[in-house]
Design a protein around this motif. Structure first.
Motif, PDB file in Angstrom:
ATOM      1  N   THR A 537      48.950  35.926  47.355  1.00  0.00           N
ATOM      2  CA  THR A 537      49.027  37.345  46.887  1.00  0.00           C
ATOM      3  C   THR A 537      49.724  38.553  48.176  1.00  0.00           C
ATOM      4  O   THR A 537      50.070  39.507  47.492  1.00  0.00           O
ATOM      5  N   VAL A 543      50.538  37.335  40.683  1.00  0.00           N
ATOM      6  CA  VAL A 543      49.808  36.042  40.834  1.00  0.00           C
ATOM      7  C   VAL A 543      48.960  35.846  39.602  1.00  0.00           C
ATOM      8  O   VAL A 543      48.076  36.725  39.131  1.00  0.00           O
ATOM      9  N   ASN A 561      41.588  40.960  43.754  1.00  0.00           N
ATOM     10  CA  ASN A 561      42.791  40.955  44.264  1.00  0.00           C
ATOM     11  C   ASN A 561      43.860  40.138  43.533  1.00  0.00           C
ATOM     12  O   ASN A 561      45.024  40.269  43.815  1.00  0.00           O
ATOM     13  N   VAL A 562      43.442  39.551  42.497  1.00  0.00           N
ATOM     14  CA  VAL A 562      44.226  38.581  41.847  1.00  0.00           C
ATOM     15  C   VAL A 562      44.135  39.233  40.498  1.00  0.00           C
ATOM     16  O   VAL A 562      43.428  39.488  39.605  1.00  0.00           O
TER      17      VAL A 562
END
Length: 764
Positions: A537, A543, A561-562
């Motif tokens: 990432t 991603v 975060n993804v």
């Protein structure tokens, strides 16, 4: 050996008065069965009757520390009722022939095996199957499993597992259908029907075995084999319904659980096995212990082997799996008048009746047909069905900016220890499955998108933690460390990601980290996998996280975060093709979670249909004296019933046909569901009801119905649910199944959290 000629030869071989000839003449009524069994039991010695209660393990693998010895000799002496862990026509024929040609009364054997989510064609693990919310597909998976198993010599499966589970630390959550009794009950019935068909006389029907009776999914601390403790009202309302649904669907056998209930282990619990199962529910089949479950009562502190064996039989456990406590002690207990002849006879009769219903007395070789095995097992159609079922089980957890589906000509970096992995695709409890037959994600993408530019990097070992690695490798994980260091593996993956348009990272558990005896205290991705994901990432490339796991995980960092996360569970033999179909948009994911995903382990147990406290927390205020955490939200990361699609759906306000419901008259709740996105897709529209006031505390909402619909983009459809008085029933403190007058909230939505709401009054 199923032709008319072969049956005549059997009758000639064993005489005109043989058991086989007698059952062949019988039309199958209860009276004829009773007459047949009465005549047979009149010829049996006490040793032969006790022998029918004995289920030793002979075969290719075991699920406990004991492998039975001297089984051939015991079969010849009539001291074996069935065999556990033996399959294939050749192996089954050898043992069945011993019983038919060497034993005095020539009573055929049962052959049982753990056919949990497929036999040779492996389907998605049961927790994943339940995420399809599709009873027809779930029943089909059991039907295919029964066809394959019965063609491979088996006539009994130790499935379905219907334990309600609300603690993902417990590894066996993977074997069941999640946290909800309503959905779990529907799935239990569908599985039983799939295994047993409409008649056990069918050549491809096998005995279902509902397990683990009861409450096994509520083991304290999520630790396998541990104790349980709950009120009767909770038992009846929340944990018992799926077992009863399986019994009502006709499950011929029941497996008793390892845990204790009200202070008495289930294997020796007469209230559970006789008062409840038989007297209240009317169960007519036989009860089998779990693996050495009777012997383990000694460690529970109930007495020596002779004492616990007699107590288990008297409680209602009819067959002893592997432990042979019945075989070695019951005759002495009978002589000492610790048990009666009647209780031995009753257990023996129940087992013989199941054999009769299967038609084994008419043709003991009914399940031995090498030609059928060649056409039924791992057929092209079975694999196609497995792929379709796997696709329907996948849950899209996140998809920011429509990152998915991938373009079929995209330039991707395929990263992760599960990205080009066959070994783990079939998951846990795939006992007869061959992982070498499985399709990896790499293979699937090449099959579904041959023009895709794929660069592969392993990125990390599946498991680096020495303690976990030692444990799972001892049980068959077969994980070896890569020759490259962890740093080198990550550097390779980062380089691949930088040179790609999108990184697809495939992470999760080893298959051996789920199932029996795999309790965990930490549900994060393993540290080495987290380090890999964070490094990818950090490249700034988009991603997609593809998860393979046997339980809900704690994914707070990943969710934050993804941009895209796809839950695929362990998808079975056709895993790679099914995952690729979803990733490239050949199939629009429609799965919905049946077990809540928490933010952290500290929230467990966490489930949607909890009760309110006297100081409920609204999720916003900073008031101290509320039922809340000071370091976390009360809410889950992903709630029960949650799952996204590549398209979007809107649900209109609820239209009630009446604001008043009366006994004997239903009302309808209708919403309009519209596909507001750019893809055709399916939505599972879910109905929940809350009993606002009651004489006992009631859950904040309960699933009471759902409909899975398909809508083309731009299409709208009205979805109507009928609500009647029966839907409002529950067990009160006196264990009476009642409904009560009053106000009710009705919710309809795409999951248990995101709903529209209305209200009606029930008048008695």
């Amino acid at each position: 050996m199923k032709t008319k000629t072969s049956l005549i030869l059997l009758a000639a071989l064993f005489g005109a008065n043989s058991l086989f000839a007698q059952q062949k003449k019988a039309a199958g009524t209860d009276q004829e069965m009773n007459t047949f069994i009465n005549n047979l039991m009149a010829k049996m010695t006490i040793d032969e009757k006790i022998g029918q209660l004995n289920l030793p393990a002979v075969g290719f693998d075991v699920t406990g520390p004991i492998l039975s010895e001297g089984v051939d000799e015991k079969i010849e002496k009539g001291l074996v009722g069935g065999v556990f862990n033996t399959f294939t026509p050749q192996a089954v024929r050898k043992l069945q022939k011993l019983a038919i040609t060497k034993s005095r009364l020539k009573i055929p054997l049962l052959f049982g095996y753990d056919v949990v989510h497929g036999h040779k064609t492996i389907f998605t693990i049961p927790l994943g199957l339940s995420a399809s919310w599709d009873m027809s597909l779930i029943e089909k998976s059991a039907r295919i499993a029964a066809r394959e198993a019965s063609a491979d010599g088996l006539n009994w499966t130790f499935s379905p597992m219907v334990d309600i589970a609300r603690d993902p630390r417990w590894g066996r959550i993977s074997e069941g259908s999640g946290e909800d009794p309503y959905l779990g009950s529907l799935i239990a019935a569908a599985m039983v029907k799939g295994y047993q068909t409409n008649s056990l006389a069918n050549k491809d029907a096998i005995l279902a075995c509902v397990k683990h009776f009861a409450l096994y999914g509520a083991a304290e601390a999520g630790r396998d084999y541990n104790t349980t403790d709950m009120s009767l009202i909770r038992m009846y309302n929340e944990y018992l319904p799926p077992y009863k649904a399986a019994v009502d669907a006709g499950s011929e056998t029941v497996m008793v659980s390892f845990n204790d209930i009200n202070g008495t282990p289930a294997t020796a619990n007469k209230w559970l096995l006789t008062d409840l199962l038989r007297n209240q529910w009317g169960f007519k089949g036989f009860v089998v212990s779990d693996y050495t479950g009777i012997n383990e009562l000694v460690a529970h502190g109930l007495g020596d082997l002779k004492t616990v064996s007699a107590r288990s039989l008297d409680a209602g456990t009819d067959m002893d799996m592997v432990g042979e406590g019945f075989l070695t002690t019951l005759k002495q207990s009978l002589e000492e008048k610790k048990i009666t002849q009647e209780v031995i006879d009753l257990a023996c009769r129940r087992i013989l009746e199941s054999k009769y219903k299967l038609g084994l007395f008419a043709d003991p070789y009914k399940y031995i047909d090498e030609k059928r095995a060649k056409t039924e097992i791992l057929s092209k159609q079975n694999r196609l069905d497995a792929r379709k079922i796997a696709e329907a089980s996948m849950v899209l957890l996140k998809n920011n900016n429509q990152l998915l589906p991938l373009k079929k000509n995209a330039k991707i970096a395929l990263i992760g220890p599960l990205a080009d992995n066959k070994r783990d695709m079939i998951g846990n409890w795939s006992a007869a499955g061959d992982w070498k037959q499985a399709i990896s994600v790499m293979e699937g993408l090449k099959n579904m998108a041959p023009d895709m530019n794929i660069t592969y990097a392993k990125g990390a070992n599946l498991v680096d933690d020495p303690a976990i690695l030692k444990q799972i490798n001892a049980n068959g994980a077969e994980i070896t460390a890569d020759k490259k260091s962890p740093e080198e593996l990550i550097n390779d993956a980062v380089a691949a990601a930088k040179n790609a348009d999108i990184a697809v990272v495939v992470l999760g558990e080893s298959a051996i980290m789920g199932g029996e005896a795999t309790s965990r205290t930490n549900l994060d991705l393993l540290p080495n996998q987290q380090a890999l994901l964070k490094a990818i990432t950090a490249t700034g490339k988009p991603v997609v996280l593809v998860l393979m796991n046997s339980r809900p995980l704690t994914l707070s960092w990943e969710d934050a975060n993804v941009p895209a996360i796809l839950e695929t569970w362990f998808s079975g033999t056709e895993a790679g093709n099914a995952i690729a179909d979803v990733l490239v948009g050949n199939y629009n994911p429609a799965g919905k979670l049946t077990a809540t995903f928490p933010h952290s382990v500290g929230q467990i147990p966490l489930y949607y249909n909890h009760k309110s406290t006297g100081r409920p927390y609204d999720g916003q205020s900073n008031e101290k004296f509320k039922s809340r955490y000071i370091d976390s939200s009360n809410e889950p990361l992903y709630p029960f019933g949650y799952g996204l699609s590549y398209t979007t759906f809107s649900i209109s306000p609820i239209q009630l046909s009446s604001k008043t419901l009366t006994e004997g008259q239903g009302l309808t709740a209708t919403v309009e569901v519209k596909n507001t996105g750019n893809f055709d897709g399916e939505e599972v529209v879910q109905l929940y009801i809350q009993d606002i006031y009651g004489t006992v505390t009631r859950p904040v909402k309960e699933l009471k119905g759902f409909k899975k619909i398909f809508l083309k983009k731009g299409e709208a459809q009205k979805v109507t649910f009928t609500i009647d008085a029966a839907l409002l029933k529950f067990y009160n403190t006196e264990l009476k199944f009642i409904n009560e007058a009053g106000d009710f909230n009705v919710f309809i939505g795409s999951n248990s959290r995101d709903v529209v709401e209305s209200q009606f009054n029930f008048t008695k």
